[in-house]
Design an enzyme around this catalytic site. Structure first.
Site, PDB file in Angstrom:
ATOM      1  N   GLY A  24       0.870  -1.227   0.006  1.00  0.00           N
ATOM      2  CA  GLY A  24      -0.090  -0.111  -0.053  1.00  0.00           C
ATOM      3  C   GLY A  24       0.891   1.141   0.153  1.00  0.00           C
ATOM      4  O   GLY A  24       0.522   2.249  -0.831  1.00  0.00           O
ATOM      5  N   ARG A  28       7.212   1.622   1.108  1.00  0.00           N
ATOM      6  CA  ARG A  28       7.359   0.067   1.320  1.00  0.00           C
ATOM      7  C   ARG A  28       7.928  -0.390   0.090  1.00  0.00           C
ATOM      8  O   ARG A  28       8.812  -1.310   0.170  1.00  0.00           O
ATOM      9  CB  ARG A  28       6.465  -0.478   1.774  1.00  0.00           C
ATOM     10  CG  ARG A  28       6.724  -1.808   2.501  1.00  0.00           C
ATOM     11  CD  ARG A  28       5.264  -2.595   3.075  1.00  0.00           C
ATOM     12  NE  ARG A  28       5.145  -2.139   4.230  1.00  0.00           N
ATOM     13  CZ  ARG A  28       3.736  -1.993   5.008  1.00  0.00           C
ATOM     14  NH1 ARG A  28       2.859  -2.713   4.363  1.00  0.00           N
ATOM     15  NH2 ARG A  28       3.676  -1.447   6.021  1.00  0.00           N
ATOM     16  N   ARG A  47       1.818  10.037  -9.510  1.00  0.00           N
ATOM     17  CA  ARG A  47       0.941  10.269  -8.364  1.00  0.00           C
ATOM     18  C   ARG A  47       1.990  10.025  -7.330  1.00  0.00           C
ATOM     19  O   ARG A  47       1.469   9.460  -6.249  1.00  0.00           O
ATOM     20  CB  ARG A  47      -0.413   9.466  -8.519  1.00  0.00           C
ATOM     21  CG  ARG A  47      -1.296  10.326  -9.534  1.00  0.00           C
ATOM     22  CD  ARG A  47      -2.449   9.540  -9.467  1.00  0.00           C
ATOM     23  NE  ARG A  47      -3.406   9.750 -10.583  1.00  0.00           N
ATOM     24  CZ  ARG A  47      -4.623  10.647 -10.313  1.00  0.00           C
ATOM     25  NH1 ARG A  47      -4.779  10.807  -8.930  1.00  0.00           N
ATOM     26  NH2 ARG A  47      -5.084  11.177 -11.309  1.00  0.00           N
ATOM     27  N   ARG A  91       0.105  -9.312  -2.675  1.00  0.00           N
ATOM     28  CA  ARG A  91       0.199  -7.819  -1.782  1.00  0.00           C
ATOM     29  C   ARG A  91       0.789  -8.244  -0.390  1.00  0.00           C
ATOM     30  O   ARG A  91       0.602  -9.231   0.187  1.00  0.00           O
ATOM     31  CB  ARG A  91      -1.181  -7.440  -1.513  1.00  0.00           C
ATOM     32  CG  ARG A  91      -1.568  -6.653  -0.308  1.00  0.00           C
ATOM     33  CD  ARG A  91      -2.668  -6.256  -0.343  1.00  0.00           C
ATOM     34  NE  ARG A  91      -3.178  -5.870   1.115  1.00  0.00           N
ATOM     35  CZ  ARG A  91      -2.741  -4.786   1.657  1.00  0.00           C
ATOM     36  NH1 ARG A  91      -1.813  -4.027   1.423  1.00  0.00           N
ATOM     37  NH2 ARG A  91      -3.001  -4.741   2.981  1.00  0.00           N
ATOM     38  N   GLY A  93       1.062  -6.269   3.119  1.00  0.00           N
ATOM     39  CA  GLY A  93       0.623  -5.220   3.794  1.00  0.00           C
ATOM     40  C   GLY A  93       0.321  -5.479   5.421  1.00  0.00           C
ATOM     41  O   GLY A  93       0.735  -6.245   5.853  1.00  0.00           O
ATOM     42  N   SER A  94      -0.237  -4.503   5.892  1.00  0.00           N
ATOM     43  CA  SER A  94      -0.366  -4.388   7.459  1.00  0.00           C
ATOM     44  C   SER A  94      -2.185  -4.789   7.624  1.00  0.00           C
ATOM     45  O   SER A  94      -2.863  -4.445   6.615  1.00  0.00           O
ATOM     46  CB  SER A  94      -0.156  -3.350   7.963  1.00  0.00           C
ATOM     47  OG  SER A  94      -0.822  -1.974   7.485  1.00  0.00           O
ATOM     48  N   SER A 206      -0.262  -5.368  12.365  1.00  0.00           N
ATOM     49  CA  SER A 206       0.167  -4.024  12.890  1.00  0.00           C
ATOM     50  C   SER A 206      -0.563  -3.724  13.999  1.00  0.00           C
ATOM     51  O   SER A 206      -0.056  -2.738  14.912  1.00  0.00           O
ATOM     52  CB  SER A 206       0.236  -3.036  11.692  1.00  0.00           C
ATOM     53  OG  SER A 206      -1.104  -2.992  11.359  1.00  0.00           O
ATOM     54  N   ASP A 207      -1.713  -4.047  14.313  1.00  0.00           N
ATOM     55  CA  ASP A 207      -2.549  -3.515  15.198  1.00  0.00           C
ATOM     56  C   ASP A 207      -3.383  -4.659  15.912  1.00  0.00           C
ATOM     57  O   ASP A 207      -3.718  -5.537  15.124  1.00  0.00           O
ATOM     58  CB  ASP A 207      -3.616  -2.424  14.964  1.00  0.00           C
ATOM     59  CG  ASP A 207      -2.752  -1.289  14.018  1.00  0.00           C
ATOM     60  OD1 ASP A 207      -2.602  -0.441  14.698  1.00  0.00           O
ATOM     61  OD2 ASP A 207      -2.645  -1.397  12.765  1.00  0.00           O
ATOM     62  N   ARG A 220       5.955  -0.249  10.622  1.00  0.00           N
ATOM     63  CA  ARG A 220       5.322  -0.675   9.377  1.00  0.00           C
ATOM     64  C   ARG A 220       6.078  -0.562   8.035  1.00  0.00           C
ATOM     65  O   ARG A 220       5.939  -1.519   7.351  1.00  0.00           O
ATOM     66  CB  ARG A 220       3.950  -0.183   9.306  1.00  0.00           C
ATOM     67  CG  ARG A 220       2.980  -0.194  10.526  1.00  0.00           C
ATOM     68  CD  ARG A 220       1.719   0.320  10.201  1.00  0.00           C
ATOM     69  NE  ARG A 220       0.996   0.461  11.651  1.00  0.00           N
ATOM     70  CZ  ARG A 220      -0.123   1.132  11.870  1.00  0.00           C
ATOM     71  NH1 ARG A 220      -0.858   1.201  10.661  1.00  0.00           N
ATOM     72  NH2 ARG A 220      -0.758   1.151  12.797  1.00  0.00           N
TER      73      ARG A 220
END
Length: 235
Positions: A24, A28, A47, A91, A93-94, A206-207, A220
């Protein structure tokens, strides 16, 4: 290919490998390029969504950011699959755990992805579609975790359209055994299915939504390397 560059990716056809590992956070992706790729070449900065192509242990691979949420990953993965000839997207990710036995730093390999999004409505299905991972990628990811001694679970995730929500909706997902909440995998799996290609989502916890434990944004970005080890093992 005549349709490249696209409105969102500045690369020409051939500059992106058939396998893309995505995160994301574009920083990273930059971190992965610096840590895992030999002779990385940047192919995108449109972008600020950084993308790089290089080799890892002699195998050509690209890494790229995909942004937050299903609309964002939906755009990038659609263009990669349909305009750039990409065959496999992984993918990394967190995610936020919603199970008491899934802790900070543990890995989640997404077998399937529930969602509260209407992303699937575009396909005009006459029922409820269940987005799932590519089995060969999922099996190899689990085998890699076993070999490296990484703590992980395989199962369902919830791809949520909302990060901040008005309703405490997690209880019912918990009862159904959903492991964690993230925001993109369902759209990735649907785009892979529709284009006839492969996809896998691997997340680091991560949480913890139940206990309130969390990690920093810096952690992260730069310390969740176990899921990256697993992703690069799938090449």
């Amino acid at each position: 290919m005549a349709k490249t560059p696209t409105p969102h990716i500045g690369a020409k056809f051939g500059e992106i490998a058939e396998t893309v590992i995505m995160a994301g956070d574009p920083l990273r992706a930059k971190f992965m390029a610096e840590k895992f790729l030999e002779t990385p070449v940047q192919f995108n900065n449109v972008r600020g969504m950084l993308g790089f192509t290089g080799t890892h242990q002699g195998k050509r691979v690209s890494v790229m950011g995909h942004g937050m949420g299903m609309p964002s990953i939906g755009i990038y993965t659609y263009e990669l699959y349909n305009f750039y000839g990409v065959k496999t997207i992984i993918r990394v990710g967190s995610a936020g755990s919603i199970q008491t036995d899934l802790h900070l730093g543990d890995l989640v390999i997404a077998m399937g992805a529930c969602t509260n999004s209407n992303y699937v409505d575009q396909y005009e299905m006459a029922g409820t579609y269940a987005p799932i991972a590519d089995f060969s990628l999922m099996r190899k990811a689990a085998e890699t975790c076993d070999r490296l001694g990484y703590t992980y679970k395989v199962g369902n995730v919830l791809s949520s359209d909302t990060f901040y929500t008005e309703n405490a909706h997690n209880e019912n997902w918990i009862k159904m055994g959903v492991l964690a909440v993230e925001m993109e995998i369902a759209a990735l799996y649907m785009n892979a299915a529709r284009s006839g290609n492969r996809a896998l989502g691997i997340c680091t916890v991560s949480d913890h939504i139940i206990t309130g434990e969390s990690t920093s944004a810096e952690a992260r970005q730069t310390t969740f390397t176990q899921m990256m080890d697993v992703a690069f093992s799938l090449l």
